[in-house]
Design an enzyme around this catalytic site. Structure first.
Site, PDB file in Angstrom:
ATOM      1  N   GLU A 191      20.815   6.018 -29.380  1.00  0.00           N
ATOM      2  CA  GLU A 191      22.210   5.534 -29.328  1.00  0.00           C
ATOM      3  C   GLU A 191      22.245   4.003 -29.288  1.00  0.00           C
ATOM      4  O   GLU A 191      23.090   3.386 -28.643  1.00  0.00           O
ATOM      5  CB  GLU A 191      23.009   6.198 -28.196  1.00  0.00           C
ATOM      6  CG  GLU A 191      23.219   7.679 -28.532  1.00  0.00           C
ATOM      7  CD  GLU A 191      24.405   8.344 -27.888  1.00  0.00           C
ATOM      8  OE1 GLU A 191      25.398   7.647 -27.614  1.00  0.00           O
ATOM      9  OE2 GLU A 191      24.351   9.569 -27.697  1.00  0.00           O
ATOM     10  N   GLN A 240       3.804   0.772   4.531  1.00  0.00           N
ATOM     11  CA  GLN A 240       4.995   0.011   4.146  1.00  0.00           C
ATOM     12  C   GLN A 240       5.016  -0.315   2.646  1.00  0.00           C
ATOM     13  O   GLN A 240       6.090  -0.379   2.036  1.00  0.00           O
ATOM     14  CB  GLN A 240       5.062  -1.285   4.967  1.00  0.00           C
ATOM     15  CG  GLN A 240       6.463  -1.817   5.076  1.00  0.00           C
ATOM     16  CD  GLN A 240       6.560  -2.997   6.017  1.00  0.00           C
ATOM     17  OE1 GLN A 240       5.731  -3.909   5.977  1.00  0.00           O
ATOM     18  NE2 GLN A 240       7.558  -2.987   6.871  1.00  0.00           N
ATOM     19  N   ILE A 245      17.896  13.024 -36.277  1.00  0.00           N
ATOM     20  CA  ILE A 245      19.081  13.771 -35.869  1.00  0.00           C
ATOM     21  C   ILE A 245      18.722  14.771 -34.774  1.00  0.00           C
ATOM     22  O   ILE A 245      18.002  15.743 -34.995  1.00  0.00           O
ATOM     23  CB  ILE A 245      19.745  14.469 -37.081  1.00  0.00           C
ATOM     24  CG1 ILE A 245      20.014  13.434 -38.196  1.00  0.00           C
ATOM     25  CG2 ILE A 245      21.029  15.174 -36.645  1.00  0.00           C
ATOM     26  CD1 ILE A 245      20.753  12.167 -37.767  1.00  0.00           C
ATOM     27  N   GLY A 275      -0.497   8.482  -8.161  1.00  0.00           N
ATOM     28  CA  GLY A 275      -1.868   8.118  -8.515  1.00  0.00           C
ATOM     29  C   GLY A 275      -2.408   8.967  -9.652  1.00  0.00           C
ATOM     30  O   GLY A 275      -1.682   9.295 -10.598  1.00  0.00           O
ATOM     31  N   GLN A 302       2.879   6.017 -10.536  1.00  0.00           N
ATOM     32  CA  GLN A 302       1.997   5.185  -9.711  1.00  0.00           C
ATOM     33  C   GLN A 302       1.855   5.761  -8.299  1.00  0.00           C
ATOM     34  O   GLN A 302       0.762   5.807  -7.745  1.00  0.00           O
ATOM     35  CB  GLN A 302       2.555   3.749  -9.656  1.00  0.00           C
ATOM     36  CG  GLN A 302       1.608   2.741  -9.037  1.00  0.00           C
ATOM     37  CD  GLN A 302       0.394   2.479  -9.929  1.00  0.00           C
ATOM     38  OE1 GLN A 302       0.424   2.733 -11.130  1.00  0.00           O
ATOM     39  NE2 GLN A 302      -0.686   2.014  -9.326  1.00  0.00           N
ATOM     40  N   LEU A 306      24.260   9.480 -38.133  1.00  0.00           N
ATOM     41  CA  LEU A 306      24.551   8.090 -38.493  1.00  0.00           C
ATOM     42  C   LEU A 306      23.309   7.441 -39.110  1.00  0.00           C
ATOM     43  O   LEU A 306      23.356   6.912 -40.216  1.00  0.00           O
ATOM     44  CB  LEU A 306      25.000   7.319 -37.234  1.00  0.00           C
ATOM     45  CG  LEU A 306      25.320   5.833 -37.405  1.00  0.00           C
ATOM     46  CD1 LEU A 306      26.569   5.631 -38.266  1.00  0.00           C
ATOM     47  CD2 LEU A 306      25.539   5.161 -36.034  1.00  0.00           C
ATOM     48  N   ARG A 308       1.114  13.906   0.911  1.00  0.00           N
ATOM     49  CA  ARG A 308      -0.191  13.372   0.544  1.00  0.00           C
ATOM     50  C   ARG A 308      -0.747  12.506   1.683  1.00  0.00           C
ATOM     51  O   ARG A 308      -0.120  11.516   2.063  1.00  0.00           O
ATOM     52  CB  ARG A 308      -0.044  12.539  -0.735  1.00  0.00           C
ATOM     53  CG  ARG A 308      -1.259  11.749  -1.134  1.00  0.00           C
ATOM     54  CD  ARG A 308      -2.354  12.640  -1.657  1.00  0.00           C
ATOM     55  NE  ARG A 308      -3.475  11.849  -2.190  1.00  0.00           N
ATOM     56  CZ  ARG A 308      -4.661  12.363  -2.485  1.00  0.00           C
ATOM     57  NH1 ARG A 308      -4.880  13.673  -2.308  1.00  0.00           N
ATOM     58  NH2 ARG A 308      -5.607  11.599  -2.972  1.00  0.00           N
ATOM     59  N   SER A 313      19.068   0.346 -36.652  1.00  0.00           N
ATOM     60  CA  SER A 313      19.909  -0.624 -35.924  1.00  0.00           C
ATOM     61  C   SER A 313      21.040  -1.123 -36.809  1.00  0.00           C
ATOM     62  O   SER A 313      22.163  -1.326 -36.355  1.00  0.00           O
ATOM     63  CB  SER A 313      19.051  -1.804 -35.456  1.00  0.00           C
ATOM     64  OG  SER A 313      18.152  -1.378 -34.451  1.00  0.00           O
TER      65      SER A 313
HETATM   66  N1  CAA Z   1      35.049   0.031 -31.712  1.00  0.00           N
HETATM   67  C1  CAA Z   1      35.832   0.101 -32.804  1.00  0.00           C
HETATM   68  N2  CAA Z   1      35.492  -0.446 -33.986  1.00  0.00           N
HETATM   69  C2  CAA Z   1      34.321  -1.070 -34.079  1.00  0.00           C
HETATM   70  C3  CAA Z   1      33.452  -1.192 -32.978  1.00  0.00           C
HETATM   71  C4  CAA Z   1      33.857  -0.593 -31.756  1.00  0.00           C
HETATM   72  N3  CAA Z   1      33.080  -0.632 -30.666  1.00  0.00           N
HETATM   73  N4  CAA Z   1      32.366  -1.872 -33.359  1.00  0.00           N
HETATM   74  C5  CAA Z   1      32.532  -2.173 -34.641  1.00  0.00           C
HETATM   75  N5  CAA Z   1      33.717  -1.675 -35.097  1.00  0.00           N
HETATM   76  C6  CAA Z   1      34.264  -1.735 -36.458  1.00  0.00           C
HETATM   77  C7  CAA Z   1      35.199  -2.878 -36.641  1.00  0.00           C
HETATM   78  O1  CAA Z   1      36.195  -2.493 -37.550  1.00  0.00           O
HETATM   79  C8  CAA Z   1      34.337  -3.934 -37.268  1.00  0.00           C
HETATM   80  O2  CAA Z   1      35.052  -4.765 -38.096  1.00  0.00           O
HETATM   81  P1  CAA Z   1      35.825  -6.063 -37.499  1.00  0.00           P
HETATM   82  O3  CAA Z   1      34.769  -6.880 -36.817  1.00  0.00           O
HETATM   83  O4  CAA Z   1      36.382  -6.675 -38.711  1.00  0.00           O
HETATM   84  O5  CAA Z   1      36.858  -5.523 -36.554  1.00  0.00           O
HETATM   85  C9  CAA Z   1      33.379  -3.116 -38.118  1.00  0.00           C
HETATM   86  O6  CAA Z   1      33.203  -1.915 -37.397  1.00  0.00           O
HETATM   87  C10 CAA Z   1      32.041  -3.759 -38.329  1.00  0.00           C
HETATM   88  O7  CAA Z   1      31.504  -4.134 -37.096  1.00  0.00           O
HETATM   89  P2  CAA Z   1      30.363  -5.221 -36.960  1.00  0.00           P
HETATM   90  O8  CAA Z   1      30.714  -6.404 -37.803  1.00  0.00           O
HETATM   91  O9  CAA Z   1      30.118  -5.435 -35.504  1.00  0.00           O
HETATM   92  O10 CAA Z   1      29.146  -4.465 -37.675  1.00  0.00           O
HETATM   93  P3  CAA Z   1      27.620  -4.843 -37.774  1.00  0.00           P
HETATM   94  O11 CAA Z   1      27.123  -4.418 -39.086  1.00  0.00           O
HETATM   95  O12 CAA Z   1      27.386  -6.242 -37.317  1.00  0.00           O
HETATM   96  O13 CAA Z   1      26.938  -3.791 -36.742  1.00  0.00           O
HETATM   97  C11 CAA Z   1      26.114  -3.008 -34.620  1.00  0.00           C
HETATM   98  C12 CAA Z   1      27.214  -3.692 -35.439  1.00  0.00           C
HETATM   99  C13 CAA Z   1      26.650  -3.078 -33.220  1.00  0.00           C
HETATM  100  C14 CAA Z   1      24.773  -3.707 -34.731  1.00  0.00           C
HETATM  101  C15 CAA Z   1      26.015  -1.538 -35.097  1.00  0.00           C
HETATM  102  O14 CAA Z   1      25.427  -1.437 -36.361  1.00  0.00           O
HETATM  103  C16 CAA Z   1      25.235  -0.681 -34.114  1.00  0.00           C
HETATM  104  O15 CAA Z   1      25.788  -0.227 -33.116  1.00  0.00           O
HETATM  105  N6  CAA Z   1      23.948  -0.431 -34.417  1.00  0.00           N
HETATM  106  C17 CAA Z   1      23.164   0.534 -33.642  1.00  0.00           C
HETATM  107  C18 CAA Z   1      23.402   1.895 -34.190  1.00  0.00           C
HETATM  108  C19 CAA Z   1      23.205   2.955 -33.179  1.00  0.00           C
HETATM  109  O16 CAA Z   1      23.592   2.839 -32.022  1.00  0.00           O
HETATM  110  N7  CAA Z   1      22.631   4.031 -33.647  1.00  0.00           N
HETATM  111  C20 CAA Z   1      22.417   5.157 -32.800  1.00  0.00           C
HETATM  112  C21 CAA Z   1      22.474   6.403 -33.593  1.00  0.00           C
HETATM  113  S1  CAA Z   1      22.990   7.768 -32.667  1.00  0.00           S
HETATM  114  C22 CAA Z   1      21.583   8.405 -31.967  1.00  0.00           C
HETATM  115  O17 CAA Z   1      20.704   7.746 -31.525  1.00  0.00           O
HETATM  116  C23 CAA Z   1      21.613   9.838 -32.097  1.00  0.00           C
HETATM  117  C24 CAA Z   1      21.042  10.802 -31.266  1.00  0.00           C
HETATM  118  O18 CAA Z   1      20.838  11.856 -31.839  1.00  0.00           O
HETATM  119  C25 CAA Z   1      20.933  10.743 -29.782  1.00  0.00           C
END
Ligand code: CAA
Length: 388
Positions: A373, A283, A161, A349, A346, A129, A272, A136
């Site tokens: 995430e 305590q 990724i 130590g 902590q 993603l 320890r 974000s």
């Molecule tokens: N379920 C279903 N649909 C959803 C949803 C949900 N929980 N959240 C959003 N949507 C859909 C909806 O269709 C929504 O449109 P409507 O509001 O018209 O219904 C559309 O998506 C757009 O949603 P937002 O307007 O809320 O979108 P936004 O641009 O404001 O972003 C955000 C929302 C929550 C900030 C999002 O961008 C987000 O979660 N950001 C963080 C990204 C993230 O978690 N990245 C982690 C990557 S994975 C990782 O870390 C990998 C790894 O390898 C461990």
């Protein structure tokens, strides 16, 4: 509201599963955890042990050759592996993250083709993603998928990724209609062997050093149209729905790391001796352990109740405020894990600050659970927009 409140109840099977995973983790994963961290190498021993015990992707439904474990069972597996080695716990966690878009939104043929090898342990899954300039703000991604004859051509860079290079399959979110922002994003399955797929150098990280984090480059990658997950334009919603379920697995990882640190510190303070007695007799030390155990239990209750909600949603129940609970569990459990692991250092130590003891690794590993995430700041945005 209170009508939605429904206690989870781990079954006898869940308890037996925990015992089995704990035994396997202590025997086959824990012995390598320090070396995997020190050498920043993939925990192949853990993958082999998890695959042999069929614990590498327990969430895959039975109809596709999987164990069909429920969300709480999946949490328990991740938690127990993370208790000894956070890097290794990313094997079951990211296998769920990467494949859940297919489970949730994929067609029957796509599920058969890609979930079978995952269930067998022949392939792992990663989730693509984030991008260099879209973390974000996931909806601001630039990677494009352009329709071309009987397929799509993908171009772009995915960053951060997890398990990139090790995984055979990648769920890639890409823009198919630039005018529609999040509604113009589609999800695809990309294979490691597809022409034009390559990987960046492994990131040099603070923690989870055994789990490779790399960029994924997509350079004119042509995929057949049947690799599209669900309909065009539904990729962002699928990606968000996936995170609603899988943020709970990050909470599970945080719980496991924290439990590992608490268990180690509890043993240490009884051994320890200072001022002529075990430091656990003081305590001030007891109060620290009490607070750590209290916070951990609160995080566990929230995480298991979120997992129960995730399962009810998967079983076709209502929405269960899953978006809120998934974010809340991840945010709370990761903050708690950071506090508990810091306190464990902590309690040990000077020794705790060295690599001769495992708690500094646990503290470094805990930090990422507040970031990936979705950062905990993003979790608060998600919670505020979806208050129960
Ligand atoms: N379920 C279903 N649909 C959803 C949803 C949900 N929980 N959240 C959003 N949507 C859909 C909806 O269709 C929504 O449109 P409507 O509001 O018209 O219904 C559309 O998506 C757009 O949603 P937002 O307007 O809320 O979108 P936004 O641009 O404001 O972003 C955000 C929302 C929550 C900030 C999002 O961008 C987000 O979660 N950001 C963080 C990204 C993230 O978690 N990245 C982690 C990557 S994975 C990782 O870390 C990998 C790894 O390898 C461990």
């Amino acid at each position: 509201g209170s009508a939605d409140f429904d206690l989870y109840r781990p079954s006898e099977e869940h308890d037996m599963l925990r015992e089995a995973v704990r035994a396997l983790s202590e025997a086959k994963i824990a012995p390598f955890a320090a070396a995997v961290d020190e050498e920043a190498r993939f925990p192949q021993e853990a993958l082999d042990a998890l695959v042999a015990a069929d614990l590498h992707a327990v969430h895959v439904p039975e109809e596709y050759g999987g164990a069909g474990a429920d969300a709480l069972a999946t949490v328990i597996v991740i938690e127990e592996v993370a208790r000894v080695c956070a890097s290794s716990s990313l094997i079951p966690a990211v296998n769920k993250l990467g494949s859940l878009p297919v489970v949730l939104s994929g067609g029957e043929d796509l599920k058969k083709k890609y979930l079978g090898p995952l269930a067998k342990g022949d392939a792992m899954f990663s989730y693509c993603l984030s991008e260099p300039d879209a973390g974000s703000d996931a909806g601001g991604m630039k990677t494009k998928a352009v329709r071309d004859g009987d397929g799509y051509v993908l171009n772009g860079v995915k960053r951060w990724i997890t398990n990139a290079g090790v995984s055979e399959y990648y769920t890639v979110m890409a823009v198919t209609d630039p005018d529609r922002r999040t509604k113009g994003i589609s999800a695809f399955v990309v294979e490691k062997g597809d022409e034009g797929v390559s990987f960046g150098a492994p990131e040099k990280k603070l923690g989870i050093k055994g789990s490779p984090t790399r960029e994924v480059y997509l350079d004119n990658v042509r995929v057949p149209a049947d690799r599209l997950i669900g309909d065009e334009g539904t990729g962002f919603a699928t990606a968000m729905k996936t995170l609603d379920h899988t943020r709970i697995t990050i909470a599970a990882q945080a719980l496991g790391i924290a439990q590992g640190a608490l268990d180690y510190a509890t043993g240490y303070v009884q051994e320890r001796k200072q001022f002529g007695k075990p430091i656990g007799d003081f305590q001030g030390v007891q109060f620290m352990l009490a607070d750590m155990a209290m916070k951990l239990e609160a995080a566990r209750q929230l995480t298991y109740s979120a997992a129960a909600r995730s399962q009810r949603v998967s079983d076709g129940g209502g929405k269960e405020h899953l978006t809120f609970f998934g974010a809340a569990a991840k945010c709370f459990a990761s903050d708690v894990a950071m506090e508990i692991t810091t306190d464990a250092v902590q309690l040990l130590g000077g020794y705790g600050y060295t690599r001769d003891y495992p708690v500094e690794r646990m503290m470094r590993d805990a930090k990422i659970t507040q970031i990936y995430e979705g950062t905990n700041q993003i979790q608060r945005i998600v919670m505020a927009r979806n208050l129960p």
